[in-house]
Design a protein around this motif. Sequence first.
Motif, short mmCIF file in Angstrom:
data_model
loop_
_atom_site.label_atom_id
_atom_site.label_comp_id
_atom_site.label_asym_id
_atom_site.label_seq_id
_atom_site.Cartn_x
_atom_site.Cartn_y
_atom_site.Cartn_z
N ALA A 104 66.07 -39.75 -6.56
CA ALA A 104 65.59 -38.91 -5.46
C ALA A 104 66.27 -39.27 -4.14
O ALA A 104 66.61 -38.38 -3.35
CB ALA A 104 64.08 -39.04 -5.33
N VAL A 105 66.48 -40.56 -3.90
CA VAL A 105 67.16 -40.98 -2.67
C VAL A 105 68.59 -40.45 -2.65
O VAL A 105 69.08 -39.94 -1.63
CB VAL A 105 67.14 -42.51 -2.54
N ILE A 106 69.28 -40.54 -3.79
CA ILE A 106 70.66 -40.06 -3.86
C ILE A 106 70.71 -38.55 -3.63
O ILE A 106 71.56 -38.04 -2.87
CB ILE A 106 71.28 -40.42 -5.22
N GLU A 107 69.79 -37.81 -4.26
CA GLU A 107 69.76 -36.36 -4.06
C GLU A 107 69.45 -36.01 -2.61
O GLU A 107 70.05 -35.08 -2.04
CB GLU A 107 68.71 -35.74 -4.98
N MET A 108 68.52 -36.72 -2.01
CA MET A 108 68.15 -36.44 -0.62
C MET A 108 69.33 -36.66 0.30
O MET A 108 69.62 -35.83 1.18
CB MET A 108 66.98 -37.35 -0.21
N LEU A 109 70.05 -37.77 0.12
CA LEU A 109 71.20 -38.04 0.97
C LEU A 109 72.30 -37.00 0.75
O LEU A 109 72.95 -36.55 1.72
CB LEU A 109 71.74 -39.44 0.67
N ALA A 110 72.50 -36.59 -0.50
CA ALA A 110 73.54 -35.60 -0.78
C ALA A 110 73.23 -34.26 -0.12
O ALA A 110 74.10 -33.65 0.52
CB ALA A 110 73.70 -35.43 -2.29
N ILE A 111 71.99 -33.79 -0.23
CA ILE A 111 71.66 -32.48 0.32
C ILE A 111 71.63 -32.51 1.83
O ILE A 111 72.00 -31.53 2.50
CB ILE A 111 70.33 -31.97 -0.27
N VAL A 112 71.21 -33.64 2.44
CA VAL A 112 71.18 -33.69 3.90
C VAL A 112 72.59 -33.70 4.46
O VAL A 112 72.85 -33.12 5.53
CB VAL A 112 70.37 -34.92 4.39
N GLY A 140 51.85 -51.53 -25.50
CA GLY A 140 51.69 -51.91 -24.10
C GLY A 140 53.03 -52.18 -23.43
O GLY A 140 53.27 -51.74 -22.30
N ARG A 141 53.91 -52.92 -24.12
CA ARG A 141 55.23 -53.21 -23.54
C ARG A 141 56.03 -51.93 -23.33
O ARG A 141 56.69 -51.76 -22.29
CB ARG A 141 55.99 -54.18 -24.45
N ASP A 142 55.97 -51.03 -24.31
CA ASP A 142 56.71 -49.76 -24.15
C ASP A 142 56.14 -48.93 -23.00
O ASP A 142 56.88 -48.28 -22.27
CB ASP A 142 56.64 -48.96 -25.45
N THR A 143 54.80 -48.94 -22.86
CA THR A 143 54.19 -48.18 -21.77
C THR A 143 54.63 -48.70 -20.42
O THR A 143 55.01 -47.92 -19.52
CB THR A 143 52.66 -48.25 -21.88
N VAL A 144 54.60 -50.02 -20.24
CA VAL A 144 55.04 -50.61 -18.97
C VAL A 144 56.51 -50.30 -18.73
O VAL A 144 56.92 -49.96 -17.61
CB VAL A 144 54.78 -52.13 -18.97
N ARG A 145 57.33 -50.42 -19.78
CA ARG A 145 58.77 -50.17 -19.62
C ARG A 145 59.04 -48.72 -19.24
O ARG A 145 59.83 -48.44 -18.32
CB ARG A 145 59.49 -50.52 -20.92
N ILE A 146 58.38 -47.79 -19.91
CA ILE A 146 58.65 -46.37 -19.67
C ILE A 146 58.15 -45.93 -18.30
O ILE A 146 58.89 -45.33 -17.51
CB ILE A 146 58.01 -45.51 -20.78
N LEU A 147 56.89 -46.25 -18.01
CA LEU A 147 56.33 -45.83 -16.72
C LEU A 147 57.03 -46.50 -15.55
O LEU A 147 57.39 -45.85 -14.56
CB LEU A 147 54.83 -46.13 -16.67
N GLY A 148 57.25 -47.82 -15.65
CA GLY A 148 57.94 -48.51 -14.57
C GLY A 148 59.37 -48.05 -14.39
O GLY A 148 59.82 -47.80 -13.27
N GLY A 149 60.08 -47.92 -15.49
CA GLY A 149 61.47 -47.46 -15.41
C GLY A 149 61.56 -46.04 -14.88
O GLY A 149 62.49 -45.71 -14.13
N TYR A 150 60.59 -45.20 -15.26
CA TYR A 150 60.62 -43.82 -14.78
C TYR A 150 60.44 -43.75 -13.27
O TYR A 150 61.18 -43.03 -12.58
CB TYR A 150 59.53 -43.00 -15.48
N VAL A 151 59.46 -44.48 -12.75
CA VAL A 151 59.20 -44.44 -11.31
C VAL A 151 60.38 -45.01 -10.54
O VAL A 151 60.88 -44.41 -9.57
CB VAL A 151 57.92 -45.21 -10.97
N ARG A 152 60.87 -46.18 -10.94
CA ARG A 152 61.99 -46.80 -10.23
C ARG A 152 63.25 -45.94 -10.32
O ARG A 152 63.96 -45.73 -9.34
CB ARG A 152 62.25 -48.19 -10.79
N GLY A 153 63.52 -45.42 -11.52
CA GLY A 153 64.71 -44.60 -11.69
C GLY A 153 64.63 -43.29 -10.94
O GLY A 153 65.60 -42.86 -10.30
N THR A 154 63.46 -42.63 -11.00
CA THR A 154 63.30 -41.36 -10.29
C THR A 154 63.41 -41.55 -8.79
O THR A 154 64.00 -40.72 -8.08
CB THR A 154 61.96 -40.72 -10.64
N ALA A 155 62.85 -42.65 -8.28
CA ALA A 155 62.96 -42.91 -6.84
C ALA A 155 64.41 -43.11 -6.43
O ALA A 155 64.85 -42.59 -5.39
CB ALA A 155 62.13 -44.15 -6.47
#
Length: 361
Positions: free
Chosen positions: A223-231, A205-220
Amino acid sequence: MATHTPHRESPWRDPFGRAASRAAQVLLLAALFALLGLIFFRLQMVVVAVLVALILACAVFPLVRRLSDLGWPRVLATLTTFVGILVVLAAFIAAVVWAVADQWDSLMAAAQQGWQTLQDASARLPFAVDGAAVQEIWSRIQGVASGGAVEQSALTGLTTAGEVVTGTVLMVIVLFFFLQDAERIWGFLLSWFPPRHTEKLRRTGRDTVRILGGYVRGTAAVAVIEMLAIVVVLWLLGVPLAIPLAMLMFLGAFIPIVGPIVAGALAALVALVTTGPWAALVVVIAVFVIHHLETGLLRPFVMGRTVRLPALVVLLSIALGTLVDGVVGAALAVPLTAVAWSVIQLWLPRPGRIGDPAHGL
């Protein structure tokens, strides 16, 4: 005098018997997966809504816990986090609709014209290019991009819209209960297993929360950095439709490897038509650099050890997710695969990990 009867070895102990036993086990597992797949397709809307709610809950649950540790009542901490994430999601959806929907026809027309320009250029190459095959590829891309809306009837479109609304409402309700009663729900699930497995299940359970939460926060964040760079690149080159293209780059970041490449190719096609071949070449180079900075620097730095999957596994999981549930399946495939891999490593330990230099080929 009693005669000794020779011991006859079981037919399942010889090599063929062991192979047959393994084959039977594989067939049993295949039947189980087929049954799970059938259940998923029957309850697809419910399953996707619950999975999205789970991933979002894992992403923001640390904030609920932090507010509770600061002395906030649990209900107030949950409501604050819940309303906050809904406001963020609503603002994001509104921004995407404002940036992309109103200019989608212009965007696709520019991409179509750019594709036609590439086809005309390929006709002048010294080697032959199958124009029909290329056009078929573009038609498939258009079909995926439009969600098959051209081929859908009005009744089908209304049905799909109803399913989306129903799934969204269900996701919001499930998200609230995940945030409010996470410990109680997890404790109820643990009560169904033998006590000897409790510790491993808690770690799961702890690993699931860590992986899913970290993935969403990290990807977001990525994604913001990539969006700013391409714009910035598109704005410096004078390419129109920079904002919708940047928003597509943001969305594409949630589908690793494939998403940024597709969004970057679309930006290059628009640049080819509106600004010229040199601008398109610069966009291609910029997307290439951004992509490699993302995979080699941004994601490892932002996510750390949250998601560590080989590129081939990522591609295969995205392909499988796309076949199962289109773009949504592709976006959910990588985090769910990372969770599955973590669970496998926890419950089936090995002396070493596949891929270590000591293992070789």
